[in-house]
Write a protein that holds these residues in place. Structure first.
Motif, PDB file in Angstrom:
ATOM      1  N   ALA A 464       1.669  54.671  52.932  1.00 25.14           N
ATOM      2  CA  ALA A 464       1.211  56.010  53.319  1.00 25.14           C
ATOM      3  C   ALA A 464      -0.257  56.127  52.942  1.00 25.14           C
ATOM      4  N   ARG A 465      -1.102  56.425  53.925  1.00 29.18           N
ATOM      5  CA  ARG A 465      -2.537  56.534  53.695  1.00 29.18           C
ATOM      6  C   ARG A 465      -2.960  57.987  53.787  1.00 29.18           C
ATOM      7  N   VAL A 466      -3.702  58.474  52.793  1.00 29.27           N
ATOM      8  CA  VAL A 466      -4.192  59.855  52.777  1.00 29.27           C
ATOM      9  C   VAL A 466      -5.578  59.881  53.394  1.00 29.27           C
ATOM     10  N   ARG A 467      -5.776  60.778  54.357  1.00 29.86           N
ATOM     11  CA  ARG A 467      -7.080  60.918  55.000  1.00 29.86           C
ATOM     12  C   ARG A 467      -7.517  62.373  54.939  1.00 29.86           C
ATOM     13  N   VAL A 468      -8.666  62.621  54.314  1.00 28.79           N
ATOM     14  CA  VAL A 468      -9.225  63.978  54.216  1.00 28.79           C
ATOM     15  C   VAL A 468     -10.317  64.122  55.262  1.00 28.79           C
ATOM     16  N   VAL A 469     -10.219  65.180  56.095  1.00 26.08           N
ATOM     17  CA  VAL A 469     -11.224  65.464  57.122  1.00 26.08           C
ATOM     18  C   VAL A 469     -11.756  66.883  56.923  1.00 26.08           C
ATOM     19  N   ASP A 470     -12.877  67.215  57.583  1.00 25.19           N
ATOM     20  CA  ASP A 470     -13.430  68.558  57.437  1.00 25.19           C
ATOM     21  C   ASP A 470     -12.550  69.568  58.170  1.00 25.19           C
ATOM     22  N   SER A 471     -12.773  70.848  57.877  1.00 22.50           N
ATOM     23  CA  SER A 471     -11.876  71.892  58.374  1.00 22.50           C
ATOM     24  C   SER A 471     -11.869  71.985  59.894  1.00 22.50           C
ATOM     25  N   ALA A 472     -13.031  71.744  60.534  1.00 22.95           N
ATOM     26  CA  ALA A 472     -13.087  71.826  61.996  1.00 22.95           C
ATOM     27  C   ALA A 472     -12.253  70.728  62.641  1.00 22.95           C
ATOM     28  N   GLN A 473     -12.413  69.491  62.152  1.00 25.64           N
ATOM     29  CA  GLN A 473     -11.625  68.383  62.689  1.00 25.64           C
ATOM     30  C   GLN A 473     -10.147  68.565  62.385  1.00 25.64           C
ATOM     31  N   TYR A 474      -9.859  69.058  61.192  1.00 25.31           N
ATOM     32  CA  TYR A 474      -8.462  69.284  60.818  1.00 25.31           C
ATOM     33  C   TYR A 474      -7.807  70.291  61.757  1.00 25.31           C
ATOM     34  N   GLN A 475      -8.503  71.391  62.027  1.00 26.32           N
ATOM     35  CA  GLN A 475      -7.951  72.417  62.908  1.00 26.32           C
ATOM     36  C   GLN A 475      -7.746  71.880  64.315  1.00 26.32           C
ATOM     37  N   GLN A 476      -8.687  71.081  64.773  1.00 27.87           N
ATOM     38  CA  GLN A 476      -8.575  70.497  66.105  1.00 27.87           C
ATOM     39  C   GLN A 476      -7.365  69.566  66.205  1.00 27.87           C
ATOM     40  N   ARG A 477      -7.200  68.727  65.204  1.00 24.97           N
ATOM     41  CA  ARG A 477      -6.071  67.805  65.224  1.00 24.97           C
ATOM     42  C   ARG A 477      -4.745  68.530  65.034  1.00 24.97           C
ATOM     43  N   LEU A 478      -4.771  69.606  64.239  1.00 25.75           N
ATOM     44  CA  LEU A 478      -3.570  70.404  64.052  1.00 25.75           C
ATOM     45  C   LEU A 478      -3.141  71.034  65.374  1.00 25.75           C
ATOM     46  N   SER A 479      -4.097  71.613  66.086  1.00 29.26           N
ATOM     47  CA  SER A 479      -3.805  72.315  67.341  1.00 29.26           C
ATOM     48  C   SER A 479      -3.225  71.387  68.393  1.00 29.26           C
ATOM     49  N   SER A 480      -3.632  70.114  68.372  1.00 25.78           N
ATOM     50  CA  SER A 480      -3.150  69.157  69.377  1.00 25.78           C
ATOM     51  C   SER A 480      -2.047  68.246  68.829  1.00 25.78           C
ATOM     52  N   PHE A 481      -1.555  68.536  67.616  1.00 28.79           N
ATOM     53  CA  PHE A 481      -0.467  67.783  66.976  1.00 28.79           C
ATOM     54  C   PHE A 481      -0.831  66.301  66.806  1.00 28.79           C
ATOM     55  N   ASP A 482      -2.100  66.055  66.487  1.00 28.28           N
ATOM     56  CA  ASP A 482      -2.599  64.692  66.335  1.00 28.28           C
ATOM     57  C   ASP A 482      -2.571  64.288  64.856  1.00 28.28           C
ATOM     58  N   TYR A 483      -1.383  64.059  64.336  1.00 31.31           N
ATOM     59  CA  TYR A 483      -1.204  63.671  62.928  1.00 31.31           C
ATOM     60  C   TYR A 483       0.196  63.106  62.763  1.00 31.31           C
ATOM     61  N   ASP A 484       0.388  62.374  61.679  1.00 30.86           N
ATOM     62  CA  ASP A 484       1.728  61.911  61.320  1.00 30.86           C
ATOM     63  C   ASP A 484       2.392  62.912  60.378  1.00 30.86           C
ATOM     64  N   MET A 485       1.684  63.230  59.288  1.00 30.50           N
ATOM     65  CA  MET A 485       2.217  64.151  58.285  1.00 30.50           C
ATOM     66  C   MET A 485       1.091  65.060  57.800  1.00 30.50           C
ATOM     67  N   ILE A 486       1.409  66.311  57.518  1.00 27.53           N
ATOM     68  CA  ILE A 486       0.473  67.268  56.935  1.00 27.53           C
ATOM     69  C   ILE A 486       1.181  68.032  55.825  1.00 27.53           C
ATOM     70  N   GLN A 487       0.401  68.692  55.005  1.00 25.58           N
ATOM     71  CA  GLN A 487       0.946  69.666  54.068  1.00 25.58           C
ATOM     72  C   GLN A 487       0.741  71.044  54.665  1.00 25.58           C
ATOM     73  N   ASN A 488       1.789  71.840  54.722  1.00 24.28           N
ATOM     74  CA  ASN A 488       1.681  73.158  55.347  1.00 24.28           C
ATOM     75  C   ASN A 488       2.546  74.171  54.620  1.00 24.28           C
ATOM     76  N   THR A 489       2.150  75.431  54.750  1.00 26.51           N
ATOM     77  CA  THR A 489       2.955  76.546  54.267  1.00 26.51           C
ATOM     78  C   THR A 489       3.267  77.473  55.429  1.00 26.51           C
ATOM     79  N   TRP A 490       4.546  77.726  55.667  1.00 24.41           N
ATOM     80  CA  TRP A 490       4.969  78.760  56.602  1.00 24.41           C
ATOM     81  C   TRP A 490       5.376  79.975  55.764  1.00 24.41           C
ATOM     82  N   PRO A 491       4.527  80.981  55.661  1.00 23.29           N
ATOM     83  CA  PRO A 491       4.908  82.161  54.877  1.00 23.29           C
ATOM     84  C   PRO A 491       6.035  82.916  55.560  1.00 23.29           C
TER      85      PRO A 491
END
Length: 596
Positions: A464-491
């Motif tokens: 498992a490799r951890v990759r930290v990206v800036d908030s803009a890239q993170y949001q872009q990849r989140l919106s297009s589901f371009d990731y294997d695993m993320i940490q998230n909170t659903w309130p």
């Protein structure tokens, strides 16, 4: 008697036998009745006599790209929805889901529940002093339905017509009467002066603020770095009961920080006034400074009655690496909560075991009742027996960091899934590929947890490799589901509803910008959400939510993490807050300052 009089008598008699139509109401509750009657002067969790004035500065991690939070495009700025744009009705923070008059002074749900009519308050004005009109409400609705975020598009797709009624009314007609929450969702619809922009300008976002009717206007934008709001002295709604004692600061500023440690130092030096702390290690040891010892800076904990929701490491089940639930369950088993909590978080967290943790809506520890079993009966394979009976618990370790028993259980699941350990690598014998994935993060603060989890997988040959990206890239990849695993909170709230479609519905699994991060596509989840939205009584509602919880837990979509039992807040002593904390926890819009 003439024929005309005879017919008239029949009509009068028939009308007299019908139940009286409900009159428009100034408040509405999803279940039960509003807590506060007509004529209340202020919510009990405010100080109606709070002085106005002063400045509040808050810190935000990351950056922003847009001042329009109602669209997918760009990372949105903080504060617009809280201080500039108002909904039709205001939500009480001391009730599960109750709305009171704001832009609309009344709400009228049709007896057949197939429509709702809002009557616009004749005093309502935008910040340019123009009245809020029926056209503004309808055009806001249309833009949100066509160009807004997926949550609004999902909710508002159920509305077939929006029309003017009389001089101040707006009626929304629904496809059917099954969604009892929809009238309240429309009550929370943000309204803005859509006349000031084209649909193309709305969709593009950028740095042009929406023109709203709220208590503040945007006074300064430093793109990506800060934004300031100035209280409008002519705010039309300042004397409404729902607003009395709120919005007390003359200026509210949000400063953005790309580094969490720099933001904390800014708080300690007095450049930030208030901080909601989410790091137990910092809460336990990071505030040992002179300002705390001499009372200039205050540490406190606030009770909160809302569910903690689900904080987790999320499997993107759209990816082949996580397509097998046995693999996902094994990876859940390898998370050592006891060691992680003790080592990284001073033992201050509690384990999350439900999507509605810390509330009576959680299914954990409760056997399914008769209503739940009836709802789940058509989906016999959707819920594991131990989860149906409420006896399931997430794996527990001895806290030593070895976690051998859970490693053994996880390896058995991985072997059952067809994987083999070869030369220190867990591989698929058909392809020769190692079980490997990337954990995407947008904050260095996440690294300790994520790296710790990655190390716990290594003894079984999992990479498992951890990759930290800036908030803009993170949001872009989140919106297009371009990731294997993320940490998230659903309130969560005590009235979960349409937002669950946005998170778990098959309709949103491929919707760019939705919160269906796990890729849930399960008819059982869709059916439980439908039942929840149609529930007419509190018991039916609770059973439906618990049934949904059981379906999601059985799907093994996440590695559940932890939650804080209370809200940890630190603030400089010049700030004051009301004595009573509402059900939703502390609310900064009810605070004020003594030194102006």
């Amino acid at each position: 008697m003439s024929f005309g009089k005879f017919i008239l008598g029949l009509v009068i008699a028939a009308t007299a036998s019908l139940p009286a139509a409900a009159a428009p109401q100034s408040a509405i509750a999803l279940h039960g009745s509003p807590l506060f009657a007509d004529g209340f002067t202020a919510f009990p969790y405010v100080n109606p006599s709070a002085p106005k004035g002063g400045k509040l500065t808050l810190g935000v991690p990351g950056s922003y790209e847009s001042v329009n939070p109602l669209i997918v495009q760009g990372t949105p700025v903080s504060g617009i929805s809280d201080f500039v744009i108002e909904p039709l009705m205001a939500r009480s923070r001391d009730e599960p889901f109750t709305l009171y008059g704001l832009l609309a002074d009344t709400i009228d749900v049709a007896d057949d529940r197939k429509s709702v009519t809002f009557t616009i308050n004749p005093l309502a004005r935008f910040s340019d002093h123009q009245p809020v009109t029926q056209d503004d409400v309808i055009k806001s609705f249309e833009l949100l339905k066509e160009e807004g975020r997926p949550n609004h598009r999902t909710y508002f797709a159920k509305v077939t017509k929006a029309e003017k009624i009389g001089e101040r009314g707006v009626r929304f007609t629904f496809q059917d009467a099954t969604d009892r929450e929809l009238p309240l969702i429309l009550g929370l619809m943000p309204v803005f002066a859509a006349r000031t922009m084209t649909p193309e300008q709305f969709e593009t976002g950028g740095m042009k603020p929406l023109l709203g009717s709220g208590p503040y206007t945007v006074s300064n934008i430093d793109a990506g770095r800060s934004i300031s709001y100035r209280r409008d002295p002519e705010y039309w709604g300042k004397d409404l009961p729902v607003n009395r004692g709120r919005y007390n600061f003359d200026e509210i500023r949000f400063d953005y920080f790309r580094d969490a440690s720099v933001m904390f130092e800014a708080f300690k030096s007095g450049n930030i006034d208030l901080r909601l702390e989410e790091d137990p290690g910092r809460w336990a040891g990071g505030y040992d400074i002179p300002a705390v010892h001499d009372g200039r800076l205050i540490k406190t904990e606030f009770d909160i009655g809302l569910p903690a929701g689900m904080t987790a490491l999320v499997f993107n089940t759209r990816r082949p690496v996580f397509s097998d639930p046995r693999v996902r369950r094994a990876l859940m088993t390898l998370f050592d909560f006891e060691w992680t909590n003790r080592t990284l978080y001073n033992g201050l967290f509690k384990r999350t075991e439900s999507y509605f943790e810390r509330s009576y809506l959680a299914s954990t520890g409760h056997p399914a009742d008769a209503r739940e079993r009836a709802l789940l009966a058509p989906f016999a394979e959707a819920v594991r027996p131990e989860i149906l009976e409420g006896t399931y618990r997430f794996p527990v370790s001895d806290g030593s960091g070895q976690n051998r028993a859970n490693q053994k259980a996880a390896f058995a699941l991985l072997t059952e899934a067809g994987l083999v350990l070869k030369d220190g690598r867990l591989i698929d014998p058909k392809t020769g590929r190692q079980l490997a994935f990337e954990i995407l993060a947008n904050s260095n603060a996440q690294e300790a947890l994520l790296l710790s989890y990655a190390r716990s997988l290594a003894p079984l040959g999992i990479s498992a490799r951890v990759r930290v990206v800036d908030s803009a890239q993170y949001q872009q990849r989140l919106s297009s589901f371009d990731y294997d695993m993320i940490q998230n909170t659903w309130p969560s709230s005590l009235s979960p509803g349409n937002e669950q479609l946005f998170r778990w519905s098959a309709k949103t699994v491929d919707s760019k910008g939705s919160f269906n991060f796990a890729g849930v596509k399960d008819p059982a989840a869709d059916a439980m959400i439908e039942s929840m939205l149609a529930a007419e009584s509190e018991p039916d509602f609770v059973s439906s939510v618990r049934a949904l919880d059981r379906v999601l837990l059985s799907g093994d979509y996440v590695v559940p993490l932890f939650y804080t039992p209370r809200q940890w807040v630190a603030y400089w002593a010049r700030l004051k807050h009301p004595d009573k904390t509402p059900l939703f926890g502390y609310a900064v819009d009810t605070w004020w300052t003594e030194n102006k």
